[in-house]
Design a protein around this motif. Structure first.
Motif, PDB file in Angstrom:
ATOM      1  N   MET A  52       0.840  -1.200   0.000  1.00 52.86           N
ATOM      2  CA  MET A  52       0.000   0.000   0.000  1.00 52.86           C
ATOM      3  C   MET A  52       0.879   1.256   0.000  1.00 52.86           C
ATOM      4  SD  MET A  52      -3.255   0.803   2.435  1.00 52.86           S
ATOM      5  CE  MET A  52      -2.466   1.582   3.824  1.00 52.86           C
ATOM      6  N   ILE A  53       0.543   2.201  -0.851  1.00 53.28           N
ATOM      7  CA  ILE A  53       1.355   3.417  -0.972  1.00 53.28           C
ATOM      8  C   ILE A  53       1.093   4.357   0.195  1.00 53.28           C
ATOM      9  CG2 ILE A  53       1.835   5.454  -2.403  1.00 53.28           C
ATOM     10  CD1 ILE A  53       2.842   2.732  -3.522  1.00 53.28           C
ATOM     11  N   LYS A  54       2.173   4.834   0.802  1.00 46.41           N
ATOM     12  CA  LYS A  54       2.084   5.749   1.939  1.00 46.41           C
ATOM     13  C   LYS A  54       2.585   7.154   1.595  1.00 46.41           C
ATOM     14  CE  LYS A  54       1.043   2.611   5.209  1.00 46.41           C
ATOM     15  NZ  LYS A  54      -0.205   2.663   6.020  1.00 46.41           N
ATOM     16  N   THR A  55       3.474   7.236   0.571  1.00 47.31           N
ATOM     17  CA  THR A  55       4.114   8.514   0.244  1.00 47.31           C
ATOM     18  C   THR A  55       4.137   8.736  -1.258  1.00 47.31           C
ATOM     19  OG1 THR A  55       5.568   8.312   2.189  1.00 47.31           O
ATOM     20  CG2 THR A  55       6.252   9.855   0.464  1.00 47.31           C
ATOM     21  N   VAL A  56       3.787   9.963  -1.661  1.00 47.89           N
ATOM     22  CA  VAL A  56       3.901  10.361  -3.064  1.00 47.89           C
ATOM     23  C   VAL A  56       4.936  11.470  -3.167  1.00 47.89           C
ATOM     24  CG1 VAL A  56       2.740  11.317  -5.085  1.00 47.89           C
ATOM     25  CG2 VAL A  56       1.528   9.714  -3.599  1.00 47.89           C
ATOM     26  N   ILE A  57       5.936  11.249  -4.016  1.00 43.34           N
ATOM     27  CA  ILE A  57       7.008  12.226  -4.233  1.00 43.34           C
ATOM     28  C   ILE A  57       6.734  12.923  -5.569  1.00 43.34           C
ATOM     29  CG2 ILE A  57       9.496  12.557  -4.518  1.00 43.34           C
ATOM     30  CD1 ILE A  57       9.831   9.846  -2.968  1.00 43.34           C
ATOM     31  N   ILE A  87      18.547  12.621  -5.665  1.00 40.93           N
ATOM     32  CA  ILE A  87      17.458  13.452  -5.131  1.00 40.93           C
ATOM     33  C   ILE A  87      16.278  12.599  -4.683  1.00 40.93           C
ATOM     34  CG2 ILE A  87      16.443  13.905  -7.412  1.00 40.93           C
ATOM     35  CD1 ILE A  87      15.758  16.739  -6.345  1.00 40.93           C
ATOM     36  N   PHE A  88      15.978  11.538  -5.441  1.00 39.76           N
ATOM     37  CA  PHE A  88      14.853  10.675  -5.073  1.00 39.76           C
ATOM     38  C   PHE A  88      15.233   9.703  -3.955  1.00 39.76           C
ATOM     39  CE2 PHE A  88      13.128  11.619  -9.475  1.00 39.76           C
ATOM     40  CZ  PHE A  88      12.153  12.486  -8.986  1.00 39.76           C
ATOM     41  N   GLU A  89      16.484   9.303  -3.917  1.00 36.46           N
ATOM     42  CA  GLU A  89      16.945   8.467  -2.805  1.00 36.46           C
ATOM     43  C   GLU A  89      16.798   9.237  -1.489  1.00 36.46           C
ATOM     44  OE1 GLU A  89      20.269   5.757  -5.183  1.00 36.46           O
ATOM     45  OE2 GLU A  89      20.884   7.584  -4.140  1.00 36.46           O
ATOM     46  N   ALA A 122       7.531   5.678   5.325  1.00 39.58           N
ATOM     47  CA  ALA A 122       7.473   4.247   4.986  1.00 39.58           C
ATOM     48  C   ALA A 122       8.679   3.876   4.128  1.00 39.58           C
ATOM     49  CB  ALA A 122       6.176   3.956   4.226  1.00 39.58           C
ATOM     50  N   PRO A 123       8.942   2.594   3.953  1.00 35.05           N
ATOM     51  CA  PRO A 123      10.025   2.163   3.055  1.00 35.05           C
ATOM     52  C   PRO A 123       9.749   2.625   1.624  1.00 35.05           C
ATOM     53  CG  PRO A 123       9.198   0.319   4.367  1.00 35.05           C
ATOM     54  CD  PRO A 123       8.249   1.447   4.568  1.00 35.05           C
ATOM     55  N   LYS A 124      10.796   2.664   0.796  1.00 36.76           N
ATOM     56  CA  LYS A 124      10.618   3.173  -0.566  1.00 36.76           C
ATOM     57  C   LYS A 124       9.681   2.296  -1.397  1.00 36.76           C
ATOM     58  CE  LYS A 124      14.815   1.221  -2.670  1.00 36.76           C
ATOM     59  NZ  LYS A 124      16.108   1.573  -3.336  1.00 36.76           N
ATOM     60  N   GLU A 125       9.487   1.069  -0.958  1.00 40.41           N
ATOM     61  CA  GLU A 125       8.529   0.188  -1.644  1.00 40.41           C
ATOM     62  C   GLU A 125       7.095   0.701  -1.502  1.00 40.41           C
ATOM     63  OE1 GLU A 125      12.242  -1.702  -1.090  1.00 40.41           O
ATOM     64  OE2 GLU A 125      10.910  -0.927   0.478  1.00 40.41           O
ATOM     65  N   ALA A 126       6.889   1.580  -0.522  1.00 39.87           N
ATOM     66  CA  ALA A 126       5.563   2.166  -0.305  1.00 39.87           C
ATOM     67  C   ALA A 126       5.507   3.615  -0.806  1.00 39.87           C
ATOM     68  CB  ALA A 126       5.186   2.105   1.168  1.00 39.87           C
ATOM     69  N   CYS A 127       6.473   3.974  -1.671  1.00 42.48           N
ATOM     70  CA  CYS A 127       6.525   5.316  -2.260  1.00 42.48           C
ATOM     71  C   CYS A 127       6.292   5.241  -3.765  1.00 42.48           C
ATOM     72  CB  CYS A 127       7.896   5.955  -2.046  1.00 42.48           C
ATOM     73  SG  CYS A 127       8.413   6.182  -0.334  1.00 42.48           S
ATOM     74  N   LYS A 175      13.596   5.531 -11.333  1.00 47.45           N
ATOM     75  CA  LYS A 175      13.843   4.104 -11.508  1.00 47.45           C
ATOM     76  C   LYS A 175      15.215   3.723 -10.963  1.00 47.45           C
ATOM     77  CE  LYS A 175      11.368   1.771 -12.779  1.00 47.45           C
ATOM     78  NZ  LYS A 175      10.338   1.139 -11.903  1.00 47.45           N
ATOM     79  N   GLY A 176      16.199   4.616 -11.124  1.00 46.28           N
ATOM     80  CA  GLY A 176      17.534   4.368 -10.579  1.00 46.28           C
ATOM     81  C   GLY A 176      17.521   4.281  -9.064  1.00 46.28           C
ATOM     82  N   ALA A 177      16.563   5.000  -8.447  1.00 48.32           N
ATOM     83  CA  ALA A 177      16.425   4.953  -6.988  1.00 48.32           C
ATOM     84  C   ALA A 177      15.586   3.761  -6.540  1.00 48.32           C
ATOM     85  CB  ALA A 177      15.783   6.249  -6.484  1.00 48.32           C
ATOM     86  N   GLY A 178      15.053   3.007  -7.510  1.00 49.11           N
ATOM     87  CA  GLY A 178      14.260   1.830  -7.184  1.00 49.11           C
ATOM     88  C   GLY A 178      12.857   2.153  -6.713  1.00 49.11           C
ATOM     89  N   ILE A 179      12.278   3.259  -7.234  1.00 51.14           N
ATOM     90  CA  ILE A 179      10.954   3.699  -6.808  1.00 51.14           C
ATOM     91  C   ILE A 179       9.975   3.613  -7.981  1.00 51.14           C
ATOM     92  CG2 ILE A 179       9.625   5.582  -5.763  1.00 51.14           C
ATOM     93  CD1 ILE A 179      12.302   6.681  -4.702  1.00 51.14           C
ATOM     94  N   PHE A 180       8.770   3.142  -7.712  1.00 48.92           N
ATOM     95  CA  PHE A 180       7.713   3.074  -8.722  1.00 48.92           C
ATOM     96  C   PHE A 180       7.464   4.478  -9.262  1.00 48.92           C
ATOM     97  CE2 PHE A 180       3.443   3.006 -10.383  1.00 48.92           C
ATOM     98  CZ  PHE A 180       3.238   1.716 -10.854  1.00 48.92           C
ATOM     99  N   CYS A 181       7.385   4.608 -10.593  1.00 46.54           N
ATOM    100  CA  CYS A 181       7.276   5.941 -11.196  1.00 46.54           C
ATOM    101  C   CYS A 181       6.050   6.054 -12.090  1.00 46.54           C
ATOM    102  CB  CYS A 181       8.532   6.261 -11.996  1.00 46.54           C
ATOM    103  SG  CYS A 181       8.540   7.952 -12.656  1.00 46.54           S
ATOM    104  N   VAL A 182       5.286   7.121 -11.858  1.00 46.98           N
ATOM    105  CA  VAL A 182       4.173   7.490 -12.728  1.00 46.98           C
ATOM    106  C   VAL A 182       4.660   8.598 -13.655  1.00 46.98           C
ATOM    107  CG1 VAL A 182       1.848   8.477 -12.862  1.00 46.98           C
ATOM    108  CG2 VAL A 182       2.431   6.876 -11.012  1.00 46.98           C
ATOM    109  N   GLY A 183       4.584   8.365 -14.948  1.00 51.54           N
ATOM    110  CA  GLY A 183       4.974   9.373 -15.926  1.00 51.54           C
ATOM    111  C   GLY A 183       3.773  10.217 -16.319  1.00 51.54           C
ATOM    112  N   TYR A 184       3.899  11.540 -16.164  1.00 51.31           N
ATOM    113  CA  TYR A 184       2.817  12.450 -16.528  1.00 51.31           C
ATOM    114  C   TYR A 184       3.107  13.019 -17.911  1.00 51.31           C
ATOM    115  CZ  TYR A 184      -0.033  16.709 -16.641  1.00 51.31           C
ATOM    116  OH  TYR A 184      -0.887  17.708 -17.014  1.00 51.31           O
TER     117      TYR A 184
END
Length: 218
Positions: free
Chosen positions: A1-6, A148-150, A158-163, A177-186
């Motif tokens: 479950m997502i806890k944080t949006v960057i 910057i995303f790391e 929460a862990p980055k898996e929840a970001c 993606k380099g930081a290992g975070i799920f990315c939504v492209g706008y």
């Protein structure tokens, strides 16, 4: 479950790109250098400092990078203050409020300077929604470097898996993606020259997202 949006800022929350474009090209004219549209597009996601370092190396500019940055920043600030039609991108305020009201942590991670971020956040009353603001000027390497995303993920509850990260540029998506975070492209009007294929999900309007869709995005 997502806890944080960057969130990225330029091209995601607000479209200051026309103001940046105007300021940069005014400065290029003063410097008597010709920057192609392709070269300019490659700067997306880079800090102003790194843009001018590249320009200094490419065109053998005599001015120090910090002087070049300050000159461009002054041109930007002058243009920003008189641009009355500057507004948040369609649907993004509604998404920010919805996520915030439902307990999702919001973090800003933008290549913009702290001064520019403050101008945008003050103008549109955004401080109340974000727990942290991360500026690219604090990092020696710009996107697509993941630093910057790391760092933003390290500030999460929460862990980055929840970001997740919301980005509109090729460099920004590569950084996420380099930081290992799920990315939504706008996919905005101003991201036509950007390649978003590496994003995990692509949207064309923020009404495609809401709290429940973000929470269960994975």
């Amino acid at each position: 479950m997502i806890k944080t949006v960057i969130f990225d800022m330029d091209g995601v929350i607000v479209d200051t790109e026309p103001v940046h474009h105007f300021a940069y090209y005014q400065h290029f004219k003063h410097l008597n250098i010709e920057v192609t549209h392709e070269m300019y597009a490659s700067f997306t996601g880079n800090s102003t400092k790194n843009v001018y370092q590249k320009l200094k190396d490419t065109f053998d500019l005599e001015h120090e990078v910090e002087h070049l940055v300050q000159t461009k920043r002054s041109l930007f600030n002058d243009a920003f203050d008189v641009k009355e039609d500057l507004d948040l991108l369609p649907g993004v305020r509604e998404l920010i409020v919805d996520l915030h009201d439902n307990g999702i942590q919001l973090i800003l991670a933008s290549s913009a300077s702290k001064v520019t971020i403050e101008r945008v956040f003050n103008r549109f009353g955004l401080h109340q929604y974000f727990t942290h603001i991360v500026s690219g000027e604090d990092f020696p390497k710009s996107k697509p470097h993941p630093a910057i995303f790391e760092h933003a993920a390290s500030l999460s509850v929460a862990p980055k898996e929840a970001c997740i990260v919301i980005e509109d540029s090729t460099n920004g998506i590569k950084a996420a993606k380099g930081a290992g975070i799920f990315c939504v492209g706008y996919q905005s009007e101003n991201s036509k020259l950007q390649e978003l294929e590496e994003a995990d999900k692509i949207i064309a309007h923020f009404n495609e997202l809401d709290y429940q869709k973000v929470r269960d995005i994975k």
